[in-house]
Design a protein around this motif. Structure first.
Motif, PDB file in Angstrom:
ATOM      1  N   VAL B  20       0.831  -1.088  -0.047  1.00 49.94           N
ATOM      2  CA  VAL B  20      -0.213  -0.028   0.028  1.00 49.94           C
ATOM      3  C   VAL B  20       0.861   1.442  -0.030  1.00 49.94           C
ATOM      4  CG1 VAL B  20      -1.829   1.164   1.334  1.00 49.94           C
ATOM      5  CG2 VAL B  20      -1.991  -1.151   1.025  1.00 49.94           C
ATOM      6  N   GLU B  21       1.934   1.272   0.902  1.00 54.61           N
ATOM      7  CA  GLU B  21       2.798   2.548   0.855  1.00 54.61           C
ATOM      8  C   GLU B  21       3.564   2.609  -0.387  1.00 54.61           C
ATOM      9  OE1 GLU B  21       3.572   4.759   3.248  1.00 54.61           O
ATOM     10  OE2 GLU B  21       2.071   3.687   4.547  1.00 54.61           O
ATOM     11  N   CYS B  22       3.874   1.443  -0.862  1.00 54.81           N
ATOM     12  CA  CYS B  22       4.610   1.638  -2.340  1.00 54.81           C
ATOM     13  C   CYS B  22       3.963   2.078  -3.292  1.00 54.81           C
ATOM     14  CB  CYS B  22       5.326   0.318  -2.683  1.00 54.81           C
ATOM     15  SG  CYS B  22       6.115   0.154  -4.189  1.00 54.81           S
ATOM     16  N   LYS B  23       2.377   1.831  -3.358  1.00 53.86           N
ATOM     17  CA  LYS B  23       1.598   2.244  -4.361  1.00 53.86           C
ATOM     18  C   LYS B  23       1.137   3.860  -4.054  1.00 53.86           C
ATOM     19  CE  LYS B  23       0.029  -1.435  -6.791  1.00 53.86           C
ATOM     20  NZ  LYS B  23      -0.624  -1.512  -8.137  1.00 53.86           N
ATOM     21  N   LEU B  24       1.250   4.226  -2.722  1.00 54.37           N
ATOM     22  CA  LEU B  24       0.785   5.566  -2.697  1.00 54.37           C
ATOM     23  C   LEU B  24       2.056   6.594  -2.881  1.00 54.37           C
ATOM     24  CD1 LEU B  24      -1.311   5.495   0.706  1.00 54.37           C
ATOM     25  CD2 LEU B  24      -1.834   6.391  -1.589  1.00 54.37           C
ATOM     26  N   THR B  25       3.293   5.756  -2.642  1.00 55.77           N
ATOM     27  CA  THR B  25       4.567   6.920  -2.833  1.00 55.77           C
ATOM     28  C   THR B  25       5.130   6.904  -4.096  1.00 55.77           C
ATOM     29  OG1 THR B  25       5.727   5.274  -1.478  1.00 55.77           O
ATOM     30  CG2 THR B  25       4.728   6.981  -0.308  1.00 55.77           C
ATOM     31  N   THR B  26       4.874   5.841  -4.905  1.00 50.84           N
ATOM     32  CA  THR B  26       5.616   5.715  -6.290  1.00 50.84           C
ATOM     33  C   THR B  26       4.916   5.896  -7.308  1.00 50.84           C
ATOM     34  OG1 THR B  26       5.557   3.379  -5.945  1.00 50.84           O
ATOM     35  CG2 THR B  26       7.846   4.397  -5.136  1.00 50.84           C
ATOM     36  N   LYS B  27       5.193   6.316  -8.439  1.00 50.29           N
ATOM     37  CA  LYS B  27       4.586   6.553  -9.639  1.00 50.29           C
ATOM     38  C   LYS B  27       4.554   5.476 -10.360  1.00 50.29           C
ATOM     39  CE  LYS B  27       6.338  11.387 -10.324  1.00 50.29           C
ATOM     40  NZ  LYS B  27       7.523  12.246 -10.660  1.00 50.29           N
ATOM     41  N   GLY B  28       3.499   5.174 -11.106  1.00 54.82           N
ATOM     42  CA  GLY B  28       3.271   3.870 -11.923  1.00 54.82           C
ATOM     43  C   GLY B  28       4.316   3.489 -12.861  1.00 54.82           C
ATOM     44  N   GLY B  29       4.624   4.517 -13.656  1.00 54.68           N
ATOM     45  CA  GLY B  29       5.585   4.551 -14.591  1.00 54.68           C
ATOM     46  C   GLY B  29       4.867   3.849 -15.847  1.00 54.68           C
ATOM     47  N   TYR B  30       5.929   3.226 -16.716  1.00 51.26           N
ATOM     48  CA  TYR B  30       5.561   2.650 -18.015  1.00 51.26           C
ATOM     49  C   TYR B  30       4.627   1.514 -17.923  1.00 51.26           C
ATOM     50  CZ  TYR B  30       9.001   5.632 -20.001  1.00 51.26           C
ATOM     51  OH  TYR B  30       9.747   6.714 -20.322  1.00 51.26           O
ATOM     52  N   HIS B  31       4.920   0.848 -16.875  1.00 53.93           N
ATOM     53  CA  HIS B  31       3.997  -0.456 -16.660  1.00 53.93           C
ATOM     54  C   HIS B  31       2.480  -0.255 -16.375  1.00 53.93           C
ATOM     55  CE1 HIS B  31       3.102  -4.706 -15.645  1.00 53.93           C
ATOM     56  NE2 HIS B  31       2.698  -4.303 -14.481  1.00 53.93           N
ATOM     57  N   GLU B  32       2.277   0.813 -15.531  1.00 55.51           N
ATOM     58  CA  GLU B  32       0.896   1.219 -15.245  1.00 55.51           C
ATOM     59  C   GLU B  32       0.254   1.820 -16.404  1.00 55.51           C
ATOM     60  OE1 GLU B  32       0.183   2.958 -11.339  1.00 55.51           O
ATOM     61  OE2 GLU B  32      -1.147   4.584 -12.451  1.00 55.51           O
ATOM     62  N   ALA B  33       1.116   2.696 -17.268  1.00 58.82           N
ATOM     63  CA  ALA B  33       0.684   3.508 -18.470  1.00 58.82           C
ATOM     64  C   ALA B  33       0.190   2.279 -19.382  1.00 58.82           C
ATOM     65  CB  ALA B  33       1.814   4.158 -19.001  1.00 58.82           C
ATOM     66  N   TYR B  34       1.058   1.209 -19.477  1.00 59.43           N
ATOM     67  CA  TYR B  34       0.475   0.118 -20.609  1.00 59.43           C
ATOM     68  C   TYR B  34      -0.625  -0.328 -20.263  1.00 59.43           C
ATOM     69  CZ  TYR B  34       0.590  -4.363 -22.840  1.00 59.43           C
ATOM     70  OH  TYR B  34      -0.078  -5.345 -23.589  1.00 59.43           O
ATOM     71  N   SER B  35      -0.750  -0.913 -18.788  1.00 55.04           N
ATOM     72  CA  SER B  35      -1.958  -1.632 -18.405  1.00 55.04           C
ATOM     73  C   SER B  35      -3.188  -0.677 -18.475  1.00 55.04           C
ATOM     74  CB  SER B  35      -1.559  -2.198 -16.915  1.00 55.04           C
ATOM     75  OG  SER B  35      -0.596  -2.984 -16.960  1.00 55.04           O
ATOM     76  N   GLN B 316      -0.383   7.901 -14.108  1.00 59.75           N
ATOM     77  CA  GLN B 316       1.131   6.900 -14.129  1.00 59.75           C
ATOM     78  C   GLN B 316       2.100   7.756 -13.671  1.00 59.75           C
ATOM     79  OE1 GLN B 316      -0.611   7.672 -16.906  1.00 59.75           O
ATOM     80  NE2 GLN B 316       0.864   7.749 -18.522  1.00 59.75           N
ATOM     81  N   ASN B 317       1.907   9.210 -13.785  1.00 55.66           N
ATOM     82  CA  ASN B 317       2.852  10.289 -13.505  1.00 55.66           C
ATOM     83  C   ASN B 317       2.893  10.925 -12.389  1.00 55.66           C
ATOM     84  OD1 ASN B 317       4.190   9.615 -16.103  1.00 55.66           O
ATOM     85  ND2 ASN B 317       2.910  10.990 -17.173  1.00 55.66           N
ATOM     86  N   ARG B 318       1.832  10.662 -11.510  1.00 65.06           N
ATOM     87  CA  ARG B 318       1.517  10.923 -10.074  1.00 65.06           C
ATOM     88  C   ARG B 318       1.632   9.894  -9.161  1.00 65.06           C
ATOM     89  NH1 ARG B 318      -1.218  16.184 -10.980  1.00 65.06           N
ATOM     90  NH2 ARG B 318      -1.611  16.455 -13.262  1.00 65.06           N
ATOM     91  N   ASP B 319       2.066  10.028  -7.953  1.00 57.97           N
ATOM     92  CA  ASP B 319       2.498   9.180  -7.273  1.00 57.97           C
ATOM     93  C   ASP B 319       0.902   8.685  -6.525  1.00 57.97           C
ATOM     94  OD1 ASP B 319       2.239  11.698  -5.859  1.00 57.97           O
ATOM     95  OD2 ASP B 319       4.143  11.308  -4.770  1.00 57.97           O
TER      96      ASP B 319
END
Lengths: 72, 353
Positions: B20-35, B316-319
């Motif tokens: 949960v912490e990781c999802k809240l504090t890090t950007k999704g990036g390319y992987h999230e953008a693709y999905s 994906q660019n917002r944490d």
């Protein structure tokens, strides 16, 4: 006992939303720790700011003639 | 045996907190953008998500074709009406001349046409990009929220006279939340959101949670559930709005059985929007400093059977993502009501600072 004045500075409140998140901020507004009117202004401005869409998204919506959800 | 079980439980908790912490504090990036593009953006753009089956290609062609035709006019006109008098006399007349002119478009002409189209599109896009909507500081929501907050509290939150009526009102709020989020999802049929649930704590030890109210009561419910098995619990501890895009993804450590129902059937939902309900208490310490304590009294869970429903391109660019914040703003009056209805006698957990 010290009387605590509710926070009113909108810019400062915007930074506070960034720091603690919108749900906690709303909780503080509801409790009176943050002035309700200033809190609503700050939240409105914050949501406007974060809901701005990237250029690629605007282009895709423009070409596909679809509604930009946040602007509905 | 007990020690091993305890260790496994502690490891599971640590994994859940980290997730949960990781999802809240890090950007999704390319992987999230693709999905997200695959599950949400692309189907929406080609018209699979909305009632009108506007096809991306058809819509794009219909928009761009007139531009190309307009840009071709001066090029074709130059060829149909040559400047040279001799050539003009020999040139064919009428529709034949136009067709011949179109057939003789060379790369230089094409470059000119594309230049006109590009600058016309660029101008339109820049208009859209630089157009800033004025922020209206007083929205209808603001007034409603203020009104709800000013309602007097009595034994049953000052709104209803019995716990049953209070529960009915709470369920009505959940229906309102479903409607608001469906509007935000452009889902007129209100079928994308499968359920809205309000979880609350059973006691002050934070160990167990129960469903206080839900829209779809299709199966017998457990009276309470171990809190550490619920993603809602970890979200409650963060105090932040959280959007789970694919609950059944292999990276998600939470069990894929329905925690709330007695038969423990597998979960159907993939996207969940968690909205913690927060109350605040201020304390002034001995030095005169004000300390804010935020407490979570429950969590609203908006579920959908499809992945990436609570996601938009750019998240994906917002944490923390954007959809959750915009959705929160849309359902604020209902959140205020839920808080007023549920806070009386509710157990609370302190939000991690």
């Amino acid at each position: 006992m010290k009387t605590v004045q509710p926070l009113k500075d909108v810019d400062q409140l915007g930074r506070l939303i960034d720091e603690i998140g919108i749900a906690r901020f709303e909780g503080r507004c509801a409790s009176g720790a943050i002035d309700q009117v200033a809190g609503a202004k700050a939240m409105q401005a914050y949501v406007e700011k974060v809901s701005e869409r990237p250029l690629a998204s605007r282009l895709a919506h423009f070409l596909s003639d679809t509604v930009e959800v946040y602007k509905r | 045996m007990a020690a091993a079980k305890f260790k496994a439980s502690q490891e599971f908790r640590a994994k859940c907190i980290e997730y949960v912490e990781c999802k809240l504090t890090t950007k999704g990036g390319y992987h999230e953008a693709y999905s997200g593009f695959k599950h949400r953006t692309f189907p929406y753009l080609i018209g699979l998500e909305t009632k009108d089956k506007t096809n991306l290609i058809v819509a794009s062609v219909l928009k761009i074709l007139p531009l190309f035709l307009g840009a071709m006019v001066p090029v074709v006109a130059r060829k149909v009406y040559p400047q040279n008098a001799v050539a003009a006399a020999a040139a064919p007349q009428g529709p034949e001349a136009v067709l011949k002119a179109i057939a003789s478009i060379d790369p230089t002409d094409a470059a000119l046409i594309f230049t006109v189209v590009f600058f016309t599109l660029f101008n339109k896009l820049s208009e859209k990009y630089f157009k800033r909507s004025k922020v209206s500081f007083t929205t209808p929501h603001t007034r409603i929220c203020e009104t709800i907050e000013s309602l007097p509290l009595d034994q049953f939150a000052g709104i209803s006279s019995t716990p049953a009526a209070s529960d009915a009102l709470l369920k009505s709020c959940l229906a309102g939340i479903k409607h608001e989020i469906s509007v935000l999802l452009l889902d007129d049929s209100e079928k994308v959101i499968s359920d809205v649930v309000y979880w609350e704590f059973c006691d002050k030890t934070e160990r167990r949670m129960r469903v206080r109210s839900r829209l779809v009561m299709d199966k017998p419910q457990k009276t309470s559930v171990e809190a550490h098995l619920l993603q809602a619990y970890y979200v409650a501890k963060t105090g932040k709005v959280f959007a789970e895009h694919d609950f059944q993804h292999r990276d998600n450590p939470f069990p894929s059985e329905r925690a709330s129902s007695v038969d423990n059937g597998s979960v159907a939902y993939k996207s969940i929007l968690f909205v913690p309900i927060i109350i605040n208490e201020e304390e002034v310490d001995s030095a005169g400093e004000t300390i804010d304590h935020d407490y979570c009294i429950g969590v609203l869970c908006v579920a959908s059977d499809r992945p990436f429903r609570f996601w938009r391109w750019g998240d994906q660019n917002r944490d923390e993502g954007t959809f959750g914040k915009v959705a929160y703003d849309h359902i604020r009056p209902y959140i205020q009501l839920v808080r007023r209805l549920a806070m009386h006698g509710a157990y609370r957990v302190e939000v991690n600072a």
